[in-house]
Write a protein that holds these residues in place. Sequence first.
Motif, mmCIF file in Angstrom:
data_model
loop_
_atom_site.group_PDB
_atom_site.id
_atom_site.type_symbol
_atom_site.label_atom_id
_atom_site.label_comp_id
_atom_site.label_asym_id
_atom_site.label_seq_id
_atom_site.Cartn_x
_atom_site.Cartn_y
_atom_site.Cartn_z
ATOM 1 N N ALA A 190 4.917 -1.048 10.263
ATOM 2 C CA ALA A 190 3.656 -1.318 11.337
ATOM 3 C C ALA A 190 2.458 -0.817 10.739
ATOM 4 O O ALA A 190 1.793 -1.481 10.936
ATOM 5 N N LEU A 191 2.576 0.216 9.992
ATOM 6 C CA LEU A 191 1.292 0.720 9.369
ATOM 7 C C LEU A 191 0.600 -0.256 8.604
ATOM 8 O O LEU A 191 -0.757 -0.518 8.530
ATOM 9 N N ILE A 192 1.309 -1.061 7.839
ATOM 10 C CA ILE A 192 1.017 -2.130 6.724
ATOM 11 C C ILE A 192 0.272 -3.171 7.495
ATOM 12 O O ILE A 192 -0.685 -3.601 7.295
ATOM 13 N N ALA A 193 1.007 -3.688 8.499
ATOM 14 C CA ALA A 193 0.707 -4.775 9.436
ATOM 15 C C ALA A 193 -0.715 -4.559 10.323
ATOM 16 O O ALA A 193 -1.217 -5.295 10.429
ATOM 17 N N SER A 194 -0.636 -3.400 10.754
ATOM 18 C CA SER A 194 -1.790 -3.050 11.606
ATOM 19 C C SER A 194 -3.109 -2.503 10.840
ATOM 20 O O SER A 194 -4.234 -2.424 11.495
ATOM 21 N N ASN A 195 -2.983 -2.001 9.762
ATOM 22 C CA ASN A 195 -4.278 -1.455 8.911
ATOM 23 C C ASN A 195 -4.660 -2.203 7.715
ATOM 24 O O ASN A 195 -5.790 -1.718 7.254
ATOM 25 N N ILE A 196 -3.897 -2.933 7.238
ATOM 26 C CA ILE A 196 -4.131 -3.578 6.008
ATOM 27 C C ILE A 196 -4.667 -5.110 6.419
ATOM 28 O O ILE A 196 -4.032 -5.882 6.333
ATOM 29 N N ILE A 229 0.538 -6.823 -1.472
ATOM 30 C CA ILE A 229 -0.338 -5.871 -1.953
ATOM 31 C C ILE A 229 0.338 -4.390 -1.894
ATOM 32 O O ILE A 229 0.260 -3.716 -3.104
ATOM 33 N N VAL A 230 0.984 -4.105 -0.951
ATOM 34 C CA VAL A 230 1.574 -2.695 -0.854
ATOM 35 C C VAL A 230 2.561 -2.619 -2.124
ATOM 36 O O VAL A 230 2.930 -1.712 -2.622
ATOM 37 N N ALA A 231 3.589 -3.672 -1.888
ATOM 38 C CA ALA A 231 4.600 -3.845 -3.265
ATOM 39 C C ALA A 231 4.035 -3.864 -4.540
ATOM 40 O O ALA A 231 4.496 -3.175 -5.340
#
Length: 265
Positions: A190-196, A229-231
Amino acid sequence: MSDLTKKDLARFSRRYMIASQACFNYETMQSPGAIFAIGPLLEKIYDDNPDVLKDKFKAHLQFYNTQTTFGSAILAATLAIEETRDPNCTETAIAIRTSLMGPFAGIGDALFGTLPRVILAAMSGYAAIEGDFVTGLLTCLLGGGLIFYLRWLLIKTGFYQGAKFISEKQSQLNNIRQTVSILGIMIVGALIASNIGVVTPIEITVGESIKPLQEVFDGILPNLIPVIIVAAVYFGLDLKKMNTVRMVWVIVFISLILSYLGILA
């Protein structure tokens, strides 16, 4: 009747919290900090025989390494065993300590190490981004206070219930660890989807039709670019000579280039 009181256990808790990692070394790991914490209580138990106490300190200086919050239950159980003053109590305590420190390290790292930081930091950070600094601060403070309270419960459980309880409950603790791990993964997702917020402005032209490439990615998986990007960052940190500081500079450099070329926005 027990020679050690709740006041003694509270003293052990404070000393262990302060010094659990203070004397960390590659020979005995956390043993010096553990002895600093349980030392005054061992002195109270064996105050009538200094020579025996000296041998106890040497025995407890053996290798010890686990997650500090969860490991407090192991040391509390060790104190309970030592309090019996059985001739073989120290050997029993060391054996139990050695057998539990590995499993408890894995469980404790998940329950009290990685996941609380991720979850609390995500919640606090998101509240701060939304301008609610008070909620973010209170979330961290309450979360930290809860961990300190759970440490005290673990100490009391380890001491009064003994090693038998924490050994028998190991399977249930593993189930809790798995549950919390799943929750942590959901929070990170959820953090990835909402902040990146990274998208691509590239458009594909086929004849007279123009199709934004971002819509194609969203059709495959919403927030696909942030996930990639996170991966990339996650696996990139495993590269030789790579560390977090260098990774930050790599991200800044690549972001500037891709933004200048109009590939990402």
